[in-house]
Design a protein around this motif. Structure first.
Motif, short mmCIF file in Angstrom:
data_model
loop_
_atom_site.label_atom_id
_atom_site.label_comp_id
_atom_site.label_asym_id
_atom_site.label_seq_id
_atom_site.Cartn_x
_atom_site.Cartn_y
_atom_site.Cartn_z
N HIS A 86 -4.82 -1.06 -0.39
CA HIS A 86 -5.71 -1.87 0.46
C HIS A 86 -5.31 -3.34 0.42
O HIS A 86 -5.24 -4.00 1.47
CB HIS A 86 -7.18 -1.70 0.04
CG HIS A 86 -8.09 -2.64 0.76
ND1 HIS A 86 -8.61 -2.34 2.00
CD2 HIS A 86 -8.55 -3.87 0.43
CE1 HIS A 86 -9.35 -3.37 2.40
NE2 HIS A 86 -9.33 -4.30 1.46
N ASP A 89 -2.00 -3.71 2.38
CA ASP A 89 -2.19 -3.61 3.83
C ASP A 89 -2.95 -4.81 4.39
O ASP A 89 -2.59 -5.34 5.44
CB ASP A 89 -2.93 -2.32 4.19
CG ASP A 89 -2.05 -1.09 4.12
OD1 ASP A 89 -0.80 -1.22 4.11
OD2 ASP A 89 -2.61 0.03 4.09
N HIS A 93 -1.30 -7.40 6.95
CA HIS A 93 -1.97 -7.54 8.25
C HIS A 93 -2.32 -9.01 8.52
O HIS A 93 -2.05 -9.53 9.60
CB HIS A 93 -3.22 -6.66 8.30
CG HIS A 93 -3.96 -6.74 9.58
ND1 HIS A 93 -3.50 -6.17 10.74
CD2 HIS A 93 -5.14 -7.35 9.90
CE1 HIS A 93 -4.35 -6.42 11.73
NE2 HIS A 93 -5.35 -7.13 11.24
N ARG A 176 5.95 -1.25 6.70
CA ARG A 176 4.81 -1.68 5.90
C ARG A 176 4.53 -0.63 4.83
O ARG A 176 4.37 -0.94 3.65
CB ARG A 176 3.58 -1.88 6.79
CG ARG A 176 2.34 -2.31 6.01
CD ARG A 176 1.05 -2.07 6.78
NE ARG A 176 0.97 -0.81 7.49
CZ ARG A 176 0.73 0.38 6.92
NH1 ARG A 176 0.58 0.50 5.61
NH2 ARG A 176 0.65 1.48 7.65
N ALA A 177 4.50 0.64 5.24
CA ALA A 177 4.23 1.73 4.30
C ALA A 177 5.37 1.88 3.29
O ALA A 177 5.12 2.06 2.09
CB ALA A 177 4.02 3.04 5.06
#
Length: 190
Positions: A86, A89, A93, A176-177
């Protein structure tokens, strides 16, 4: 009697500083910031006594924005990996939506011009994130490394991932992952 300071002007100066610093670096003159903000240079110094005061206020503001993004819907009841994902991300973001502010934050962090008070204020909203990292280390989910090293590794991996996402927008989600998986697997103690 002196006129009360305007929150609108203060905000305009901070936003202009972020814009100018992103384009020209933190060495940019205050005259350029005043011009972009639409205020006289003397007005800038009414709100911020020195350029360093302006830089410190901008740092605290940006750190607060990042913290709001990270802590929004923070999955407190989930396992450490989910909480770390979290954080990853949310930061990625935020940084991809605010590339100028992200760039300025990095510049300010290495400027040598932040006060201890600003550094402390900037770190305060991230206590829960640091507690999550401590818990991950204590539980054996992550290698036993100093927290500042862990934070530096995560920051470097995030910045590399964000740069790669910007260069390859069609595959941004994949990178990103992948960035998080490489970080997690590299720090994973198992």
């Amino acid at each position: 009697m002196a006129r009360p300071l305007s929150d609108e002007k203060r905000r305009a100066i901070l936003n202009a500083a972020a814009e100018v610093f992103a384009e020209r670096g933190i060495g940019a003159p205050t005259a350029a910031i005043s011009k972009v903000a639409g205020v006289a240079e003397g007005s800038l110094f009414t709100y911020f006594a020195t350029k360093d005061d302006l830089m410190n206020a901008l740092y605290r503001e940006i750190k607060h924005e990042v913290a709001e993004s990270l802590m929004l819907k923070f999955p407190r009841e989930q396992d450490v990996r989910i909480r770390m994902l979290h954080v990853w991300d949310a930061y990625v973001h935020w940084a991809t939506r605010h590339p100028h502010r992200s760039k300025v934050l990095r510049q300010l962090q290495v400027s040598g011009r932040l006060t201890k008070e600003s550094e402390t204020a900037g770190a305060a909203p991230f206590v829960e994130v640091m507690e999550t990292a401590k818990e991950a280390i204590a539980s054996g989910a992550l290698r036993d490394v100093p927290l500042d090293f862990l934070a530096s590794m995560m920051d470097a991996q995030m910045e590399a991932t964000i740069s790669f996402m910007a260069a390859h927008p069609k595959a941004a989600g994949r990178y990103r992952a992948l960035g998080f998986e490489l970080l997690w697997n590299g720090l994973n103690a198992q």
